[in-house]
Motif scaffolding. Sequence first.
Motif, PDB file in Angstrom:
ATOM      1  N   GLN A  51      30.965-127.062   1.360  1.00 51.85           N
ATOM      2  CA  GLN A  51      30.483-125.891   0.636  1.00 51.85           C
ATOM      3  C   GLN A  51      29.061-125.539   1.059  1.00 51.85           C
ATOM      4  O   GLN A  51      28.755-124.380   1.358  1.00 51.85           O
ATOM      5  N   GLY A  52      28.195-126.531   1.093  1.00 49.78           N
ATOM      6  CA  GLY A  52      26.812-126.285   1.457  1.00 49.78           C
ATOM      7  C   GLY A  52      26.669-125.697   2.844  1.00 49.78           C
ATOM      8  O   GLY A  52      25.847-124.803   3.074  1.00 49.78           O
ATOM      9  N   SER A  53      27.490-126.178   3.768  1.00 49.05           N
ATOM     10  CA  SER A  53      27.394-125.675   5.140  1.00 49.05           C
ATOM     11  C   SER A  53      27.755-124.197   5.212  1.00 49.05           C
ATOM     12  O   SER A  53      27.195-123.454   6.023  1.00 49.05           O
ATOM     13  N   HIS A  54      28.661-123.737   4.350  1.00 47.75           N
ATOM     14  CA  HIS A  54      29.057-122.328   4.366  1.00 47.75           C
ATOM     15  C   HIS A  54      27.907-121.424   3.928  1.00 47.75           C
ATOM     16  O   HIS A  54      27.669-120.375   4.525  1.00 47.75           O
ATOM     17  N   TYR A  55      27.199-121.808   2.874  1.00 50.07           N
ATOM     18  CA  TYR A  55      26.045-121.002   2.456  1.00 50.07           C
ATOM     19  C   TYR A  55      25.016-120.926   3.581  1.00 50.07           C
ATOM     20  O   TYR A  55      24.466-119.858   3.865  1.00 50.07           O
ATOM     21  N   GLU A  56      24.760-122.072   4.208  1.00 49.50           N
ATOM     22  CA  GLU A  56      23.768-122.085   5.281  1.00 49.50           C
ATOM     23  C   GLU A  56      24.202-121.200   6.441  1.00 49.50           C
ATOM     24  O   GLU A  56      23.383-120.481   7.025  1.00 49.50           O
ATOM     25  N   VAL A  57      25.484-121.218   6.771  1.00 49.27           N
ATOM     26  CA  VAL A  57      25.990-120.337   7.827  1.00 49.27           C
ATOM     27  C   VAL A  57      25.675-118.882   7.489  1.00 49.27           C
ATOM     28  O   VAL A  57      25.220-118.108   8.342  1.00 49.27           O
ATOM     29  N   GLY A  58      25.905-118.491   6.244  1.00 47.78           N
ATOM     30  CA  GLY A  58      25.639-117.115   5.845  1.00 47.78           C
ATOM     31  C   GLY A  58      24.168-116.755   5.951  1.00 47.78           C
ATOM     32  O   GLY A  58      23.809-115.662   6.407  1.00 47.78           O
ATOM     33  N   MET A  59      23.299-117.668   5.532  1.00 45.48           N
ATOM     34  CA  MET A  59      21.856-117.419   5.611  1.00 45.48           C
ATOM     35  C   MET A  59      21.414-117.257   7.061  1.00 45.48           C
ATOM     36  O   MET A  59      20.660-116.334   7.407  1.00 45.48           O
ATOM     37  N   ARG A  60      21.876-118.172   7.905  1.00 42.21           N
ATOM     38  CA  ARG A  60      21.491-118.117   9.326  1.00 42.21           C
ATOM     39  C   ARG A  60      22.062-116.866   9.993  1.00 42.21           C
ATOM     40  O   ARG A  60      21.409-116.238  10.830  1.00 42.21           O
ATOM     41  N   LEU A  61      23.302-116.506   9.635  1.00 38.42           N
ATOM     42  CA  LEU A  61      23.935-115.335  10.236  1.00 38.42           C
ATOM     43  C   LEU A  61      23.151-114.069   9.891  1.00 38.42           C
ATOM     44  O   LEU A  61      22.952-113.199  10.757  1.00 38.42           O
ATOM     45  N   PHE A  62      22.682-113.972   8.659  1.00 37.36           N
ATOM     46  CA  PHE A  62      21.891-112.793   8.292  1.00 37.36           C
ATOM     47  C   PHE A  62      20.654-112.690   9.175  1.00 37.36           C
ATOM     48  O   PHE A  62      20.310-111.600   9.655  1.00 37.36           O
ATOM     49  N   GLN A  63      19.976-113.802   9.389  1.00 30.61           N
ATOM     50  CA  GLN A  63      18.773-113.751  10.215  1.00 30.61           C
ATOM     51  C   GLN A  63      19.101-113.464  11.676  1.00 30.61           C
ATOM     52  O   GLN A  63      18.337-112.778  12.364  1.00 30.61           O
ATOM     53  N   GLU A  64      20.227-113.963  12.157  1.00 26.43           N
ATOM     54  CA  GLU A  64      20.628-113.651  13.530  1.00 26.43           C
ATOM     55  C   GLU A  64      20.891-112.155  13.695  1.00 26.43           C
ATOM     56  O   GLU A  64      20.602-111.570  14.738  1.00 26.43           O
ATOM     57  N   MET A  65      21.410-111.529  12.648  1.00 25.22           N
ATOM     58  CA  MET A  65      21.732-110.102  12.710  1.00 25.22           C
ATOM     59  C   MET A  65      20.523-109.216  12.437  1.00 25.22           C
ATOM     60  O   MET A  65      20.459-108.075  12.920  1.00 25.22           O
ATOM     61  N   ASN A  66      19.566-109.719  11.645  1.00 23.62           N
ATOM     62  CA  ASN A  66      18.480-108.862  11.163  1.00 23.62           C
ATOM     63  C   ASN A  66      17.089-109.340  11.544  1.00 23.62           C
ATOM     64  O   ASN A  66      16.102-108.703  11.168  1.00 23.62           O
ATOM     65  N   GLY A  67      17.006-110.436  12.286  1.00 27.72           N
ATOM     66  CA  GLY A  67      15.713-110.965  12.671  1.00 27.72           C
ATOM     67  C   GLY A  67      15.137-111.888  11.615  1.00 27.72           C
ATOM     68  O   GLY A  67      15.684-112.040  10.519  1.00 27.72           O
ATOM     69  N   THR A  68      14.018-112.489  11.927  1.00 25.77           N
ATOM     70  CA  THR A  68      13.416-113.481  11.034  1.00 25.77           C
ATOM     71  C   THR A  68      12.152-112.968  10.357  1.00 25.77           C
ATOM     72  O   THR A  68      11.405-113.747   9.764  1.00 25.77           O
ATOM     73  N   ARG A  69      11.914-111.649  10.425  1.00 21.60           N
ATOM     74  CA  ARG A  69      10.717-111.088   9.802  1.00 21.60           C
ATOM     75  C   ARG A  69      11.110-110.037   8.760  1.00 21.60           C
ATOM     76  O   ARG A  69      12.037-109.249   8.966  1.00 21.60           O
ATOM     77  N   ALA A  70      10.384-110.027   7.653  1.00 16.42           N
ATOM     78  CA  ALA A  70      10.536-108.999   6.620  1.00 16.42           C
ATOM     79  C   ALA A  70       9.149-108.584   6.157  1.00 16.42           C
ATOM     80  O   ALA A  70       8.283-109.439   5.924  1.00 16.42           O
ATOM     81  N   ALA A  71       8.942-107.300   6.062  1.00 15.79           N
ATOM     82  CA  ALA A  71       7.635-106.760   5.651  1.00 15.79           C
ATOM     83  C   ALA A  71       6.502-107.353   6.488  1.00 15.79           C
ATOM     84  O   ALA A  71       5.409-107.635   5.986  1.00 15.79           O
ATOM     85  N   GLY A  72       6.768-107.584   7.772  1.00 17.40           N
ATOM     86  CA  GLY A  72       5.749-108.077   8.686  1.00 17.40           C
ATOM     87  C   GLY A  72       5.486-109.568   8.616  1.00 17.40           C
ATOM     88  O   GLY A  72       4.612-110.074   9.313  1.00 17.40           O
TER      89      GLY A  72
END
Length: 398
Positions: A51-72
């Motif tokens: 279960q834990g690995s699935h949440y982490e996959v989602g978090m990492r996938l969001f950053q892969e799609m949207n980058g690692t910066r927000a509001a600079g």
Amino acid sequence: MPPAAIRRRTFLSLAPAVAAGAAGFPRALFASGAPVTVGVILPLSGAFADQGSHYEVGMRLFQEMNGTRAAGREVRLVIRDDQGPGSGDLARRLTQELILRERANIILGYSFTPNAMSAAGLLTEAKVPGIIVNAATSVLTQRSDYFTRISVTMSQVAHSLGTWAAGNGIKTVYTIVSDYAPGLDAEKWFVKGFTDGGGTILRSDRTPLAAMEYVPFLQRAIEAKPDAVFAFNPGGDVSIAFIKQAGERLKGTGIKLLVTGDVVDDNLLPAMGDAIQDVISAWHYQIDVDNAANRRFLAAFRAKFGANAVPSYRVVQGYDGMALIYQTLDKTGGRTEGDVFMAALKGARLDSPRGPVLIDPATREIVENIYIRRSAFANGVGVNTTFATIEAVRDPAK
């Protein structure tokens, strides 16, 4: 003084410094582009590690799609393992460590209710926002003004299913739920939705949290001759065991099986086999949701894990947790002080793979669609298919 009291006193003495760290240095932090630290607390070992690995996959996938910066500002994840349910003391200690040692600006995690419950007071004391990635007990957001939820409440799901059942020819139900807070929520709110719609509950059984043997409960249900059995249990191997035994015992009886969607998570269907046939479930994410956000999400997930890969709802919750953090940081201009962040988060709307999501500004609770689904198994493949949608469901407990 007892050790627990000493720990609490120590945390309380340091909490003002943590809050001051956010309030006292913001201009310098923003000018230098200092990172935003998201402390992540998930079950990454033991029986619920998957279960834990699935949440982490989602978090990492969001950053892969949207980058690692927000509001600079760079957004970095610092991940800790709470080892699953029953580890409230560990989850509390990890929360404290992330806030004090790692200077976490936001906490994202808590797959299980006891773990979130144990951390609520710390978040309040330190004024650090906490985003619940899964734990579904309704009362959690009332335990701290710094909690919000990006998953679902069990009351939303169970009440929706009970209301649907009462309106679709089911007159009598026997309930079987796991004996812990989400199970009790599931029972309470299914019963309310069903009985308010004119249905009758014949009996309610509660099973041990990690039970793997359900034959006695199913046999009692069969003898009661209900139109349907409603069931909830915590997923994983427990759900596989329940569905297999229910499929065998209920076959040929004419008794329908109704469950919350986590019991028949898409990732569990291959292990359940033909026992899933015609199981009815209610849930907040369904892979066949037809919107642009889900198409983008599925394309990215399958590019990474294979053309036929199926993301669980847990992946979506991790993904949406990061989306909520990024959107809120954009709204605050990168500010992370607890009160500023929480004020900006209230009323947030996400274009999610699951459909429209709103954070209710009055309750900090999630508002979202609930999908009614039917499971089927053919040619060695199990699927859940949506056949009804209940839109913009609020938590009926609030």
